[in-house]
Write an enzyme that holds these catalytic residues in place. Structure first.
Site, PDB file in Angstrom:
ATOM      1  N   GLU A 169      27.050 -48.932 -30.318  1.00  0.00           N
ATOM      2  CA  GLU A 169      28.466 -49.166 -30.605  1.00  0.00           C
ATOM      3  C   GLU A 169      29.306 -47.937 -30.279  1.00  0.00           C
ATOM      4  OE1 GLU A 169      28.074 -50.531 -34.659  1.00  0.00           O
ATOM      5  OE2 GLU A 169      26.767 -52.139 -33.929  1.00  0.00           O
TER       6      GLU A 169
ATOM      7  N   TYR B  32      27.198 -48.957 -42.251  1.00  0.00           N
ATOM      8  CA  TYR B  32      25.758 -49.189 -42.286  1.00  0.00           C
ATOM      9  C   TYR B  32      25.133 -48.626 -43.559  1.00  0.00           C
ATOM     10  CZ  TYR B  32      25.683 -50.993 -37.543  1.00  0.00           C
ATOM     11  OH  TYR B  32      25.882 -51.766 -36.428  1.00  0.00           O
TER      12      TYR B  32
END
Length: 395
Positions: A140, A98
């Site tokens: 996640e 990310y």
């Protein structure tokens, strides 16, 4: 939640950012893949990059998330985030990635919008990106924990135990652990990622629904051969090279389109290869002795193109309150309707929960008919193979 300072900035700049998102995401992917070619080679779907579908899906999710923050600042669009998180987890996405996305996405925003991206604007859009990213990272992490794996460590090597030609362009594969260990539990409707090494050395990944019920000694996936390169490079490889005894990389199962508990009525509507998650649901209902009302709708090009056609009929016939309705584009089939599926022609029980899977136009049409018939939007669920171009519009 956006801060008081960021909210008016995001509101004022959303039209400009939204209008440029297609160009922004195009530059984002080009820059990221130039810096990290391994991401395109071994993680991102090269077919979706070639068609632009991944770019459109990313743009849609960013715009939808920003709009949701502005419209409902105290809530999060968790349905949308859950769908993305399951897809990411099935690929083994990690939290560190990310940061890479952030770097190249914001570089692309500055590249496209130029001087309009003041420090205040950059800070405000950071407040869009990082809440979305951190929410996904948390979701996640929970998915990895539930599966009993470390972050990103979703892969296992499975052996092809069986291969069956379902139609001229569709093959089902049975998968098992080479050492006989039991397979991970899953819920009906979930999918796995399959990774294969292609002739150019790339290790490309595609998702396939598990098309038989949980609790069996082997998993089954059904693969329709897609046309074109790179769009069909994994399915074509499996069709050409996947043989009994071969081994492939397979993720643990993920996916949020799963059967609810209870005895309420169900509608399972599919088209083409979208029947695969419905097969697992029907198989599970039959194996558990369910007596709930189940209306099954399936649309296809023709009986010959309908993979698992006879199996679908057997599974529905095994349910005490199961009914099957078929539509084929090819006219003249005695036990089916001609043309597109029309759920308005059916007697649908009150309080049903609907599950849709198939091409996007099919799902849009069926969902619209269901909403017009009084089914609540929250009771209509869907699965998309590939990038979700429906994010923010159907959830």
């Amino acid at each position: 939640m956006l801060s008081e300072q960021a909210t008016p900035v995001v509101r004022a700049t959303l039209p400009a950012v939204g209008g440029a998102l297609d160009e922004i995401t195009e530059r984002f992917y080009a820059g990221m893949f130039a810096a990290h070619p391994e991401l395109l080679r071994d993680l991102f779907n090269r077919g979706n990059q070639a068609t632009g579908e991944q770019r459109k899906a990313l743009a849609g999710s960013i715009a939808a998330f920003a709009g949701a923050l502005l419209e409902n600042p105290c809530t999060r669009p968790d349905v949308m985030l859950s769908r993305i998180a399951h897809k990411h987890a099935s690929l083994g996405v990690t939290s560190e990635q990310y940061k890479v996305v952030h770097e190249h996405l914001f570089a692309a925003i500055v590249s496209v919008l130029g001087e309009a991206v003041t420090p205040e604007v950059a800070q405000a859009w950071d407040e869009v990106y990082w809440p979305m990213a951190n929410a996904l990272i948390a979701l996640e992490a929970r998915l990895y924990e539930e599966r009993g794996v470390a972050e990103g460590q979703v892969w296992q090597e499975l052996e092809i135990a069986g291969r069956h030609e379902e139609t001229p362009d569709t093959v089902s594969f049975s998968l098992r652990h080479p050492d006989g260990l039991p397979l991970t539990a899953f819920r009906p409707g979930q999918y796995v990622s399959v990774q294969v090494e292609l002739p150019d050395g790339a290790r490309q990944i595609r998702q396939y629904s598990l098309s038989a019920a949980p609790g069996r000694p082997e998993w089954r996936i059904t693969v329709k051969r897609a046309d074109g390169d790179p769009a069909g490079e994994v399915s074509s490889w499996l069709h050409a090279h996947g043989r009994v005894g071969d081994r492939v990389g397979v993720s643990v199962p993920f996916g949020d389109l799963v059967l609810p508990e209870g005895d309420g009525p169900l509608l399972l509507a599919s088209a083409g290869i979208g029947a695969t998650p419905m097969l697992a649901m029907l198989d599970h209902l039959g194996r558990t002795g369910s007596t709930r009302p189940v209306t099954v709708v399936h649309a296809d090009r023709s009986p010959a193109a309908h993979a698992h056609r006879e199996e679908l009929r057997r599974l529905v016939d095994a349910l005490p309150q199961g009914t099957l309705h078929l539509w084929y584009e090819e006219p003249g089939t005695a036990d089916a309707h001609s043309g597109r599926a029309d759920v308005t022609a059916l007697e649908l029980p009150a309080g049903l929960t609907a599950y849709l899977c198939g091409p996007l136009p099919f799902m849009r049409a069926v969902r619209g008919d269901l909403l017009a018939a009084g089914v609540a939007p929250a009771d209509v669920h869907y699965e998309v193979f590939g990038p979700d171009l429906w994010l923010g519009t159907a959830a």
